[in-house]
Scaffold this motif. Sequence first.
Motif, short mmCIF file in Angstrom:
data_model
loop_
_atom_site.label_atom_id
_atom_site.label_comp_id
_atom_site.label_asym_id
_atom_site.label_seq_id
_atom_site.Cartn_x
_atom_site.Cartn_y
_atom_site.Cartn_z
N GLN A 99 0.94 -0.94 0.11
CA GLN A 99 -0.34 -0.11 0.23
C GLN A 99 0.74 1.62 -0.16
O GLN A 99 1.88 0.95 0.72
CB GLN A 99 -1.04 0.42 0.97
CG GLN A 99 -1.33 1.15 1.38
CD GLN A 99 -2.69 1.55 2.45
OE1 GLN A 99 -1.83 1.04 3.36
NE2 GLN A 99 -3.89 0.82 2.56
N TYR A 132 -2.90 3.90 -2.21
CA TYR A 132 -2.93 3.04 -3.24
C TYR A 132 -2.72 1.06 -3.74
O TYR A 132 -1.37 1.70 -2.97
CB TYR A 132 -2.08 4.09 -4.62
CG TYR A 132 -3.12 3.26 -6.06
CD1 TYR A 132 -3.43 4.02 -6.67
CD2 TYR A 132 -2.30 2.32 -6.95
CE1 TYR A 132 -3.84 3.57 -8.12
CE2 TYR A 132 -2.29 1.77 -8.11
CZ TYR A 132 -3.10 2.24 -8.40
OH TYR A 132 -4.06 2.43 -9.55
N GLU A 133 -2.93 0.60 -3.64
CA GLU A 133 -2.36 -0.66 -3.12
C GLU A 133 -1.95 -1.38 -4.53
O GLU A 133 -2.89 -1.18 -5.74
CB GLU A 133 -3.64 -1.58 -3.00
CG GLU A 133 -3.86 -1.31 -0.93
CD GLU A 133 -4.93 -2.41 -0.41
OE1 GLU A 133 -5.01 -3.31 -1.68
OE2 GLU A 133 -4.98 -1.89 0.67
N VAL A 134 -1.41 -2.13 -4.24
CA VAL A 134 -0.95 -3.24 -5.77
C VAL A 134 -0.16 -4.45 -5.70
O VAL A 134 0.42 -4.78 -4.01
CB VAL A 134 0.87 -2.43 -6.54
CG1 VAL A 134 1.46 -3.30 -6.72
CG2 VAL A 134 0.74 -0.71 -6.48
N ALA A 140 3.77 1.18 -5.53
CA ALA A 140 2.54 1.57 -4.91
C ALA A 140 2.59 2.87 -4.67
O ALA A 140 1.53 3.72 -4.57
CB ALA A 140 2.01 0.96 -3.66
#
Lengths: 197, 358
Positions: free
Chosen positions: B111, B125-127, B155
């Motif tokens: 995150q 923002y999550e990856v 992220a």
Amino acid sequence: MLTFDAAAHEYRWNGRLVPNVTRVLQPLTDLGRIPADALEIARQKGVAVHRMVDLDFLGDLDEDRLPEWMRPVLDTWRKFVAESGFRTVVSEHRVYHSTYGYAGTLDRYGELVHAGAFAFIDVKRSFLAGNVIGMQLIAYQRAYIDQEKDRNAKKALRYALRLNENAPYRLEPYTDEDQFQDFLACLTYLRVRGKYQ
Amino acid sequence: MNDVVEEGRVISEGMAVEAGMVGLLNRSEIDQQISTAHKFPRSLKRFRDEALQMVTLTEQIAQECIYSLPRDGKTIEGPSARFAEVIASAWGNCRAGARVVSDQGDFVTSQGVFHDLEKNVAITYEVQRRIVDKYGKRYKPDMIGVTANAACSIALRNAVLKGVPKAFWSAMYQAARLTVMGDFKTLANRRSDAIAEFQRYGVLPAQICATLNVAGVEDIGLEHLVTLRGLLTAIQDGDTTPEQAFGKDDDKPKVEQPRAKSEAKTESAAPAAPSTPVPSSSGVEAGGAAPDQKPSQGALKPSQVRILQAKMKTAGLTEVDLGVKFPGKSFEPREGCELFAFEAFSDIQAWIAERAGG
């Protein structure tokens, strides 16, 4: 209803993802020591041999454009058919076992006319996988019986047929009925692993 | 940090989550940063000047601001993690960070967080990145760490570039591109430099040309140069590998597969299909069939008939039953009966299965 997603190699029963025979037996077949390129070639050759046998059975094989390396394999396959009188009942047939909830695509099931018996036959390029082939065959047989209610299949024999370009064909019998218990153990292992991951 | 802001007022809700001394320190730290941010608000002009200066400072920095990745036969290009660092630094009055929030199952989830202290806007923002190989086997712990770091980097970049509106940074990105691109006077040198750098990774000029879809090295233009530099950045940042970026499917060993006669017929018929429909032997107009209507393939093949007969035998069915179900049809040529069409195979199979099940 059983559906198969070829791209993801996933089987679904009424939309629910179910394990397949190859996936269940994967922990027993460690091919990590074989170089990736050699493994890829072996895989592609295996696919080619299966397709050739299937097309030949359907009378749709384009022999004029058959790759050179496959000609001896085709001769070997035809020799096997002639000598055993093998008549295919189903080939590349998708099966699902409603009790144990696994699926798969059995290679071929048919009648060995000269021996007067029905048989499940798995075409292999080598017997490297050993007893795992027996587990695979019995898993397909039980699923086929469960799905098709075929009386002949209950008494059917199980064989792996080795077909490759360098050797004559060899028919290896698998008679151990306990192998289904081994397969079910692997199935349970897969489910338990998925549950705790 | 459980305060709710309502119409400019801060309504305290206590500290249910970040309880204790650490939470208190963290909270006072952020409060202090917010106060400082309000005391020294950012100047958009200064942001633009500083960011522009930084991204175009040297060709090397400009190059690191761009990444390219091959996807589905195309190359996607965008601002890199280094570019996001420059933007966050020049934007000022902000906090940014990334952390791993989960590494359970087949994926690691990172995150990225960006908090604009002055505007009180926070973006997360999550990856996700896969941590199993193609056989479903989980990576080793070191590799999971490397993958998690790469995911954190992406992220963070995404959070920063979402937190700072694109309108403010797109001009800097274009400036970085132009710096990398250079002009036609410097093209030849830059091209040979880029090719030389790829050779360090064992990538040959022919592979580069194939990836860029150009005939030869001389055809590598200014735009291609940006893509090449972006690929270098992506390789250096660990977003891709030279094998992934330049390896083609053709590199895989290929075993020639057998073909079906029916395929050969289709292949030979397709290019010769006349523009005016011509009636075929089966009575179906060539090229005139509905799109989802399969062309007729004639009667059942003998092997299919054998399969059906064997299945019928197993199910205790006779040809009389077949005649009742499919009147006027037969497996063999018979007076008053038509042969089963190729397409009838699955219908007959379904009927046998139904009867066998019953």
